[in-house]
Scaffold this active site. Structure first.
Site, short mmCIF file in Angstrom:
data_model
loop_
_atom_site.label_atom_id
_atom_site.label_comp_id
_atom_site.label_asym_id
_atom_site.label_seq_id
_atom_site.Cartn_x
_atom_site.Cartn_y
_atom_site.Cartn_z
N GLY A 103 48.12 18.53 44.82
CA GLY A 103 48.53 17.82 46.03
C GLY A 103 49.06 18.74 47.11
O GLY A 103 49.48 18.27 48.17
N ASN A 151 43.63 19.45 51.30
CA ASN A 151 44.42 18.21 51.28
C ASN A 151 44.91 17.86 52.68
O ASN A 151 45.05 16.68 53.01
CB ASN A 151 45.61 18.35 50.33
CG ASN A 151 45.19 18.29 48.87
OD1 ASN A 151 44.25 17.58 48.52
ND2 ASN A 151 45.86 19.05 48.02
N HIS A 193 37.67 16.79 41.20
CA HIS A 193 38.31 17.94 40.58
C HIS A 193 37.45 18.52 39.45
O HIS A 193 36.92 17.77 38.62
CB HIS A 193 39.67 17.53 40.01
CG HIS A 193 40.65 17.11 41.04
ND1 HIS A 193 40.83 15.79 41.40
CD2 HIS A 193 41.49 17.84 41.83
CE1 HIS A 193 41.76 15.72 42.35
NE2 HIS A 193 42.16 16.95 42.63
N SER A 214 45.48 21.55 43.78
CA SER A 214 45.03 21.10 42.47
C SER A 214 43.84 21.87 41.93
O SER A 214 43.65 21.97 40.72
CB SER A 214 44.69 19.60 42.53
OG SER A 214 43.70 19.35 43.53
N ASP A 243 36.73 11.62 38.42
CA ASP A 243 37.02 11.31 39.83
C ASP A 243 35.99 11.93 40.77
O ASP A 243 35.96 11.62 41.96
CB ASP A 243 38.43 11.73 40.22
CG ASP A 243 38.68 13.24 40.14
OD1 ASP A 243 37.71 14.01 39.99
OD2 ASP A 243 39.85 13.64 40.22
#
Length: 223
Positions: free
Chosen positions: A76, A104, A190, A39, A187
């Protein structure tokens, strides 16, 4: 002016690699940079034009370097997923390969050895298909709430892979962005559009000399 073309469909999903380059240039002399990431490279919740791979196109153009940048990243994405998605991407010649995967996997608790093996397998496959390829590896760090030995082993993994594969290393892709609310989405994980510009600078510092060397090699061969 940027020209964007959807060049492949991978594993029957909606994921496509976006190729961005300088319009009107001699395609026979244009080299290719492939970005395989998650991402952070995909531009989570941003347009692809705001993600750092697209921003690199402008830097390359301003430096008068003819490169197409293919962003084959997926939000992801994991090291195992990247390995599975790789074969269709190897159907074209790759001159510079930017690898940005692994974080991840760490968030999911994967063993560092497993992540390392997957990333090495990716590099091996790219090298087999493109013997003269140049590698750039984007280093990542896991939050300090993970076990101290895991944090250290994970962070060192990128430097070890770079040394083993004679790759250039971006020591910390998120340097200057991580922990800064003004450069991240709500969030807190990111990068926003402004944060992606910092990521582009972090990568460009490492990529520029490699791109110049690669471009000079082509120029020498066509004289």
């Amino acid at each position: 002016m940027k020209t964007c073309v959807l060049v492949c469909s991978i594993l029957g999903s909606t994921l496509c690699a976006q190729s961005t380059g300088a319009a009107g240039h001699d395609s026979s002399r244009m080299k290719t940079i492939l970005v395989l990431g998650d991402s952070l490279s995909d531009g989570f919740r941003l347009s692809r034009s705001e993600a750092y791979p697209a921003l690199l196109v402008d830097r390359l153009r301003r430096a008068r370097l003819d490169f197409a940048v293919i962003n084959a990243s997926q939000s992801g994405g994991t090291s195992d997923g990247g390995l599975q998605r790789l074969p269709p991407l190897l159907k074209r010649k790759i001159d510079i390969f930017i690898l940005e995967l692994g974080i991840n996997d760490a968030f999911r608790g994967a063993a560092v050895g497993e992540i390392r093996d997957n990333l090495q397998a990716i590099l091996d496959q790219v090298k087999t298909s493109n013997p003269n390829v140049r590698f750039v590896i984007a280093g990542m760090q896991v939050p300090n709430y993970a076990a101290d030995d895991y944090v250290s082993e994970f962070s060192n993994m990128y430097a070890e892979l770079a040394a083993k594969n004679r790759a250039a290393l971006v020591p910390a892709l998120l340097a200057g962005v991580s922990g800064d609310p003004s450069l991240n989405l709500p969030d807190g994980v990111h990068p926003n559009a402004a944060g992606q510009k910092v990521l582009a600078e972090n990568v460009w510092r490492i990529l520029e000399p490699i791109a110049r060397e690669t471009s000079a090699g082509l120029a020498a061969r066509v004289r």
